[in-house]
Motif scaffolding. Structure first.
Motif, mmCIF file in Angstrom:
data_model
loop_
_atom_site.group_PDB
_atom_site.id
_atom_site.type_symbol
_atom_site.label_atom_id
_atom_site.label_comp_id
_atom_site.label_asym_id
_atom_site.label_seq_id
_atom_site.Cartn_x
_atom_site.Cartn_y
_atom_site.Cartn_z
ATOM 1 N N UNK A 30 -2.076 12.292 3.591
ATOM 2 C CA UNK A 30 -1.179 11.539 2.707
ATOM 3 C C UNK A 30 -1.839 10.196 2.443
ATOM 4 N N UNK A 31 -2.416 10.056 1.242
ATOM 5 C CA UNK A 31 -3.293 8.927 0.937
ATOM 6 C C UNK A 31 -2.786 8.140 -0.275
ATOM 7 N N UNK A 32 -3.155 6.849 -0.362
ATOM 8 C CA UNK A 32 -2.788 6.070 -1.550
ATOM 9 C C UNK A 32 -3.601 6.502 -2.765
ATOM 10 N N UNK A 33 -2.974 6.442 -3.946
ATOM 11 C CA UNK A 33 -3.683 6.784 -5.174
ATOM 12 C C UNK A 33 -4.697 5.714 -5.559
ATOM 13 N N UNK A 34 -4.580 4.522 -4.984
ATOM 14 C CA UNK A 34 -5.555 3.450 -5.209
ATOM 15 C C UNK A 34 -5.707 2.674 -3.905
#
Length: 212
Positions: A30-34
């Protein structure tokens, strides 16, 4: 914004994770889009049936300014929980960001909105709106249980959940960890290579003593 929320805003997730013992970190996928996206606020929880997204609108309506929507989408990567229009509604009423155990779509437009989204990625397919979702109930996301009102802290390293009853203690422990790390860095680098070697010798000697 409360004192605790302000404190979490200035703490890296790594320090918060250390303070919690690493037991409430969401899965690393689960990662940030930026990379610059940062979250620190209270959770409005959403549980979605597989492939559904209708309850996301209900959650946006229920949210207070600064809240974070935490969405249990069952890890579905085929249908999006939201696109740029829904994200624009959330941003417009002051929602701080989304954390999704699922995917979104319209990634380019969402990046232009500069709205923090942490997810499993993106898809082209819209979600269904046949109903059945629930808002503000305990959920499981990324391997961690989240209750409504728990604190969510996210940055480029990942996302950490802090139970609301533990928030003040975790803030104090995370701040103490940062201070300790600063002292360690100063000790190790004060005289360049010489102090680095001295620090390594100290740590290694201590490790050997503990094993003996």
């Amino acid at each position: 914004m409360t004192k605790v929320e302000i404190s979490f805003k200035h703490l890296p997730t790594t320090a918060v994770s250390d303070a919690t013992g690493g037991h409430t970190n969401l899965r690393s996928d689960i990662k940030p889009l930026a990379d610059h996206f940062k979250l620190a606020g209270r959770a409005v929880t959403v549980r979605l049936p597989d492939g559904e997204n209708g309850a996301v609108l209900e959650a946006i309506r229920a949210a207070n300014e600064g809240d974070i929507l935490v969405i249990d989408a069952k890890g579905n990567t085929n249908r999006a929980v939201a696109g740029d229009f829904v994200i624009s509604l959330a941003k417009g009423i002051g929602v701080q960001g989304f954390v999704v155990d699922g995917v979104i779509r319209d990634i380019a437009a969402i990046r232009e909105l500069d709205f923090p989204v942490f997810s499993l990625g993106t898809t082209v397919a819209a979600g269904n709106k046949n109903g059945g979702g629930k808002v503000n109930i305990p959920i499981s996301i990324g391997g961690v249980t989240v209750h409504p009102g728990d604190y969510i802290i996210g940055d480029v390293d990942g996302v950490v959940v802090v139970p609301q009853e533990d928030a003040e203690r975790i803030v104090m422990a995370a701040e103490a960890k940062l201070e300790k790390d600063e002292v360690r860095a100063q000790e190790a680098h004060v005289n360049g290579k010489e102090s680095i070697l001295a620090y390594l010798d100290k740590v290694l000697t201590s490790s050997e003593t503990e094993r003996s």
